[in-house]
Design a protein around this motif. Structure first.
Motif, mmCIF file in Angstrom:
data_model
loop_
_atom_site.group_PDB
_atom_site.id
_atom_site.type_symbol
_atom_site.label_atom_id
_atom_site.label_comp_id
_atom_site.label_asym_id
_atom_site.label_seq_id
_atom_site.Cartn_x
_atom_site.Cartn_y
_atom_site.Cartn_z
ATOM 1 N N GLU A 29 0.897 -1.135 0.108
ATOM 2 C CA GLU A 29 0.066 0.252 0.289
ATOM 3 C C GLU A 29 0.751 1.221 0.125
ATOM 4 O O GLU A 29 2.014 1.278 0.552
ATOM 5 C CB GLU A 29 -0.939 -0.020 1.204
ATOM 6 N N GLY A 30 0.391 2.267 -0.473
ATOM 7 C CA GLY A 30 1.112 3.523 -0.410
ATOM 8 C C GLY A 30 0.218 4.765 -0.005
ATOM 9 O O GLY A 30 -0.968 4.713 0.203
ATOM 10 N N TYR A 31 0.808 5.854 0.158
ATOM 11 C CA TYR A 31 0.076 7.157 0.604
ATOM 12 C C TYR A 31 -0.224 8.110 -0.649
ATOM 13 O O TYR A 31 0.760 8.214 -1.446
ATOM 14 C CB TYR A 31 0.983 8.003 1.662
ATOM 15 N N HIS A 56 3.125 3.160 -8.589
ATOM 16 C CA HIS A 56 1.736 3.746 -8.953
ATOM 17 C C HIS A 56 1.665 4.901 -10.187
ATOM 18 O O HIS A 56 0.370 5.091 -10.448
ATOM 19 C CB HIS A 56 1.394 4.383 -7.729
ATOM 20 N N TYR A 57 2.796 5.493 -10.432
ATOM 21 C CA TYR A 57 2.792 6.559 -11.521
ATOM 22 C C TYR A 57 2.189 5.892 -12.767
ATOM 23 O O TYR A 57 1.820 6.774 -13.795
ATOM 24 C CB TYR A 57 4.213 7.005 -11.670
ATOM 25 N N ALA A 58 2.531 4.531 -12.859
ATOM 26 C CA ALA A 58 1.844 3.978 -14.113
ATOM 27 C C ALA A 58 0.412 3.508 -14.093
ATOM 28 O O ALA A 58 0.089 2.794 -15.159
ATOM 29 C CB ALA A 58 3.071 2.807 -14.584
ATOM 30 N N HIS A 59 -0.020 3.541 -13.142
ATOM 31 C CA HIS A 59 -1.363 2.698 -12.986
ATOM 32 C C HIS A 59 -2.634 3.334 -13.908
ATOM 33 O O HIS A 59 -3.361 2.608 -14.485
ATOM 34 C CB HIS A 59 -1.748 2.862 -11.433
ATOM 35 N N SER A 60 -2.506 4.612 -13.850
ATOM 36 C CA SER A 60 -3.616 5.185 -14.546
ATOM 37 C C SER A 60 -3.612 4.677 -16.211
ATOM 38 O O SER A 60 -4.433 4.626 -16.937
ATOM 39 C CB SER A 60 -3.696 6.687 -14.570
ATOM 40 N N ALA A 61 -2.132 4.678 -16.720
ATOM 41 C CA ALA A 61 -1.941 4.082 -18.103
ATOM 42 C C ALA A 61 -2.439 2.672 -18.200
ATOM 43 O O ALA A 61 -3.145 2.353 -19.374
ATOM 44 C CB ALA A 61 -0.272 4.322 -18.369
ATOM 45 N N ILE A 62 -2.175 1.922 -17.252
ATOM 46 C CA ILE A 62 -2.446 0.650 -17.349
ATOM 47 C C ILE A 62 -4.065 0.422 -17.165
ATOM 48 O O ILE A 62 -4.794 -0.427 -18.157
ATOM 49 C CB ILE A 62 -1.813 -0.214 -16.122
ATOM 50 N N GLU A 63 -4.827 1.087 -16.343
ATOM 51 C CA GLU A 63 -5.982 1.238 -16.397
ATOM 52 C C GLU A 63 -6.650 1.723 -17.718
ATOM 53 O O GLU A 63 -7.754 1.298 -18.235
ATOM 54 C CB GLU A 63 -6.698 2.158 -15.197
ATOM 55 N N ALA A 64 -6.127 2.790 -18.382
ATOM 56 C CA ALA A 64 -6.512 3.475 -19.761
ATOM 57 C C ALA A 64 -6.270 2.047 -20.756
ATOM 58 O O ALA A 64 -7.301 2.027 -21.525
ATOM 59 C CB ALA A 64 -5.576 4.640 -20.068
ATOM 60 N N ARG A 112 3.643 14.368 -14.662
ATOM 61 C CA ARG A 112 5.003 14.699 -14.573
ATOM 62 C C ARG A 112 5.735 13.526 -14.019
ATOM 63 O O ARG A 112 6.943 13.091 -14.384
ATOM 64 C CB ARG A 112 5.157 15.817 -13.698
ATOM 65 N N LEU A 113 5.148 12.960 -12.838
ATOM 66 C CA LEU A 113 5.810 11.742 -12.223
ATOM 67 C C LEU A 113 5.890 10.492 -13.191
ATOM 68 O O LEU A 113 6.959 9.656 -13.219
ATOM 69 C CB LEU A 113 5.147 11.332 -10.927
ATOM 70 N N GLY A 114 4.882 10.489 -14.073
ATOM 71 C CA GLY A 114 4.886 9.292 -14.831
ATOM 72 C C GLY A 114 5.918 9.334 -16.039
ATOM 73 O O GLY A 114 6.518 8.327 -16.417
ATOM 74 N N LEU A 115 6.219 10.611 -16.435
ATOM 75 C CA LEU A 115 7.315 10.748 -17.407
ATOM 76 C C LEU A 115 8.861 10.413 -16.709
ATOM 77 O O LEU A 115 9.726 10.214 -17.458
ATOM 78 C CB LEU A 115 7.472 11.912 -17.979
ATOM 79 N N THR A 116 8.814 10.173 -15.427
ATOM 80 C CA THR A 116 10.325 9.817 -14.810
ATOM 81 C C THR A 116 10.428 8.487 -15.166
ATOM 82 O O THR A 116 11.692 7.856 -15.109
ATOM 83 C CB THR A 116 10.298 10.092 -13.364
ATOM 84 N N PHE A 144 9.186 -0.053 -12.896
ATOM 85 C CA PHE A 144 9.283 1.323 -13.143
ATOM 86 C C PHE A 144 9.608 1.940 -14.364
ATOM 87 O O PHE A 144 10.238 2.934 -14.777
ATOM 88 C CB PHE A 144 10.718 1.912 -12.115
ATOM 89 N N SER A 145 9.153 1.199 -15.267
ATOM 90 C CA SER A 145 9.003 1.797 -16.875
ATOM 91 C C SER A 145 7.789 1.743 -17.295
ATOM 92 O O SER A 145 7.001 0.788 -17.261
ATOM 93 C CB SER A 145 9.742 0.614 -17.437
ATOM 94 N N LEU A 146 7.354 3.202 -17.669
ATOM 95 C CA LEU A 146 5.969 3.286 -18.395
ATOM 96 C C LEU A 146 5.883 2.439 -19.847
ATOM 97 O O LEU A 146 4.910 1.974 -20.054
ATOM 98 C CB LEU A 146 5.776 4.751 -18.416
ATOM 99 N N PRO A 147 6.961 2.551 -20.815
ATOM 100 C CA PRO A 147 6.848 1.860 -21.699
ATOM 101 C C PRO A 147 6.710 0.212 -21.604
ATOM 102 O O PRO A 147 5.885 -0.305 -22.329
ATOM 103 C CB PRO A 147 8.126 2.029 -22.249
ATOM 104 N N HIS A 148 7.192 -0.413 -20.537
ATOM 105 C CA HIS A 148 6.929 -1.602 -20.323
ATOM 106 C C HIS A 148 5.657 -1.935 -19.670
ATOM 107 O O HIS A 148 4.802 -2.952 -20.291
ATOM 108 C CB HIS A 148 7.841 -2.055 -19.256
ATOM 109 N N ALA A 149 5.300 -0.966 -18.963
ATOM 110 C CA ALA A 149 3.911 -1.288 -18.464
ATOM 111 C C ALA A 149 2.746 -1.482 -19.348
ATOM 112 O O ALA A 149 1.837 -2.099 -19.803
ATOM 113 C CB ALA A 149 3.352 0.020 -17.315
ATOM 114 N N LEU A 150 2.719 -0.237 -20.481
ATOM 115 C CA LEU A 150 1.774 -0.244 -21.558
ATOM 116 C C LEU A 150 2.147 -1.458 -22.413
ATOM 117 O O LEU A 150 1.152 -2.053 -22.693
ATOM 118 C CB LEU A 150 2.220 1.121 -22.323
ATOM 119 N N ALA A 151 3.145 -1.875 -22.717
ATOM 120 C CA ALA A 151 3.154 -2.951 -23.757
ATOM 121 C C ALA A 151 3.161 -4.302 -23.048
ATOM 122 O O ALA A 151 2.232 -5.119 -23.649
ATOM 123 C CB ALA A 151 4.958 -2.996 -24.262
#
Length: 470
Positions: free
Chosen positions: A103-105, A279-287, A313-317, A331-338
């Motif tokens: 869990e996170g805050y 968590h910064y990638a979660h909205s992209a995975i839900e989309a 901004r945090l997602g772009l990191t 911690f890779s948005l490209p990997h999370a999407l792919a």
């Protein structure tokens, strides 16, 4: 305010926060907050158990079991080794961090449960604290840790919060469990603010597995922060401000230390994860999940030639296009999407070792284009994702997610969370869900009731041996 005024306000705020916290009893904590604390404990215990078969975790745990003396605190894995509290807490913190399922805050960059619970639960089991003591100390240590992160936030993520705030969480957990007086708590927390480690956030993005050990690394320093405070070796009330703002360049928001104290409980602003990644990638995975639900023929990604994501901004990191470790994948948005396109979900399989070398995932990672949203939005829509997928025929498919599920604005149901916890824990701790669900129900009771007055150790026994439940 001038610098000295801000420093003075921070010192007063910390004094007021600690003075308030040490006065709180379980009966002062609202029932719904107590129940949320129980869910956080159960969720993080399940996260610990989820990583027990990771090869590096196995190796680290085996070293602890071989080289540490016997103790009375459980190492959370199916064998339930018994270690001294320090070693057990370190082993469990390593596990809890590993799969990004803790869990996170949500209101600051902080995983307060990860920093507080491993040591708190180890000491509670070893020193025979009651279950009501555990709930009280968990809620209060979460509160203080989260307010540190809110009072001194960083505009850019240079130091990872697991490295920076873990000692504060450990110190708060031990202190509230052992009911240290206000001045000693203040001194210990001031000490703790100086004892974090310099763990660069970039190490997570680049997949350096040492990042998974930072929450564990702070535990020894948390013990020392208290022992030194008790010996009269202390910092100052303004020391945390000097560390985070003056030395490390954080913002300074001292009012966050006491704003709506006792009204807006931090543990109620946490988030839970179903996706096994940052968590910064979660909205992209839900989309992506929404896009696949409407266009199931795209799953697998064979016909996809481009994935465009506009996000926060945090997602772009999360910009590692070629992760080589499971942490790097998380911690890779490209990997999370792919991976979510190929596997159809963002669960553990999508970020496991197999996914790193999956040919279609590897190809699709290189087709991802990332850019910042046109306008930053306020919480809770501060981590949105706007997704566009293009196939080989030039057709475009769109989906958006303004806020990922799991936080207070779009919570998972209790049934969904218990199902997740059961899935992660049942093979090793078959009684965990029943015991924690029972505790969740009995949070409405007085602290002297049987279920809350029983030793925490009894509950842990029930996790691993359900037949011991009374």
């Amino acid at each position: 305010m001038k610098n000295n005024d801000v420093r003075d306000a921070a010192a007063r705020g910390l004094q007021d926060l600690v003075a308030w916290a040490v006065r709180q009893e379980l009966t002062d904590i609202p029932v719904d907050v107590r129940q949320q604390t129980v869910l956080v404990i159960a969720d993080d215990l399940a996260a610990m158990l989820s990583a027990e078969d990771e090869p590096q975790v196995i190796a680290a745990h085996q070293k602890m079991l071989v080289h540490s003396p016997a103790g009375s605190a459980s190492l959370f894995r199916r064998e339930r080794g018994q270690l001294p509290p320090l070693q057990a807490a370190m082993g469990n913190a390593l596990s809890a961090s590993w799969n990004e399922l803790d869990e996170g805050y949500r209101k600051a960059v902080c995983h307060a449960g990860l920093y507080t619970l491993p040591v708190l639960l180890a000491i509670a089991e070893s020193e025979n604290f009651s279950t009501s003591d555990v709930i009280r100390a968990s809620t209060l240590s979460y509160e203080v840790t989260a307010r540190f992160a809110r009072a001194w936030p960083f505009k850019t993520l240079l130091i990872h919060p697991h490295a920076l705030f873990n000692v504060v969480g450990v110190t708060a957990a031990i202190g509230f469990l052992r009911r240290l007086p206000a001045q000693c708590m203040l001194d210990a927390l001031s000490n703790a603010s100086t004892l974090g480690v310099v763990g660069p956030y970039s190490q997570a993005v680049r997949g350096a597995l040492i990042r998974n050990a930072w929450a564990a690394a702070g535990i020894s320093n948390g013990f020392q922060a208290i022992e030194w405070a008790e010996a009269g070796i202390t910092g100052l009330a303004e020391t945390p401000h000097d560390v985070y703002h003056e030395a490390l360049g954080s913002e300074a928001k001292p009012s966050e230390l006491t704003f709506e104290l006792g009204v807006d409980w931090a543990v109620s602003s946490g988030y839970h994860k179903m996706n096994a990644c940052c968590h910064y990638a979660h909205s992209a995975i839900e989309a992506m999940a929404e896009l696949l639900a409407k266009n199931p023929h795209l799953q697998g990604g064979a016909d996809v030639v481009k994935i465009e994501i506009q996000t926060h901004r945090l997602g772009l990191t999360l910009n590692n296009f070629n992760p080589v470790t499971t942490l790097g994948a998380k911690f890779s948005l490209p990997h999370a999407l792919a991976a979510s396109l190929v596997y159809g979900h963002g669960g553990a399989q999508a970020f496991g070792n197999e996914s790193l070398n999956h040919g279609q995932v590897a190809r699709l990672r290189q087709q991802v284009e990332m850019r910042l949203v046109d306008e930053e939005l306020p919480w809770p829509q501060d981590r949105p994702a706007f997704l566009k997928v293009t196939d080989s025929q030039g057709h475009h498919y769109h989906a958006n997610c303004m806020s990922a599920r799991g936080g207070s604005d779009r919570p998972f149901s209790d049934a969904e969370l218990w199902a997740k916890i059961e899935d992660l824990s049942h093979a090793s701790a078959p009684g965990l869900v029943h015991a924690m669900q029972t505790l969740h129900t009995h949070c409405v009771d007085h602290p002297d009731s049987h279920d809350l007055a029983q030793p925490w150790r009894n509950l842990v026994d029930q996790f691993f041996n359900p037949k011991q439940a009374s």
